[in-house]
Design a protein around this motif. Structure first.
Motif: not given
Length: 181
Positions: A18-20, A22-23, A30-32, A35, A49
């Motif tokens: 999910k983190g991957e 988000a990028g 999106s701020a992510s 990342d 960040n």
């Protein structure tokens, strides 16, 4: 044999996936998104960040305000050279990054990247399953009954199937988001 540990490790693979995702750019700011950007400053590589504040004032705009003006040039270079295809507009210590509309070809590329991330997550889950099955075989050799071993093996497989189904549903949602015009 600890099923909670296996479940935790499988959920860790889903969280990383999910983190991957988000990028990945979807045409909305999106701020992510920033990342994965790392900056070469102070003789080392640091995540963006940790050097600046990232905000999303508008749906198609990201602002980055660096804390140390001396790092501004390095931050700009890192954003430009990232694989995100973004061109920051420099205004002193603040960067305005417009998010361009994605064309169809670029959207399809992002979908392929999302599928690659999903496959990596599935592989990680299968590795956890394999570790659990290997642990079961070792326990069985140390005296665990066959029925207990089979029951635990079935529970591990059920956990694996549920986790992979979750990965697939997250992927489907992200794919729909990317392809949405």
């Amino acid at each position: 044999m600890n099923l909670d540990d296996i479940s935790r490790r499988m959920n860790g693979a889903v969280t990383a996936f999910k983190g991957e995702l988000a990028g990945l750019r979807t045409g909305r700011a999106s701020a992510s998104m920033l990342d994965p950007v790392t900056v070469n400053v102070y003789g080392s590589t640091m995540p963006l960040n940790q050097l600046a504040t990232v905000n999303v004032p508008e749906p198609r705009m990201i602002t980055v305000q660096v804390w140390d003006r001396g790092t501004a040039q390095a931050v700009e270079k890192a954003i430009r050279e990232s694989s995100l295809g973004l061109n920051p507009i420099v205004e002193g210590a603040v960067f305005r990054i417009p998010i361009p509309e994605l064309n169809t070809e670029r959207r399809k590329e992002f979908v392929k990247v999302a599928h690659k991330y999903a496959e990596n997550a599935r592989v990680a889950v299968r590795h956890v399953r394999r570790d659990g099955i290997d642990s079961l075989k070792k326990s069985e050799a140390d005296g665990m009954g066959e029925d207990e071993s089979r029951r635990l093996s079935e529970r591990i497989q059920k956990l694996t199937d549920e986790t992979i189904a979750e990965i697939d549903s997250v992927l489907a949602a992200k794919e729909a988001e990317i392809l949405q015009v």
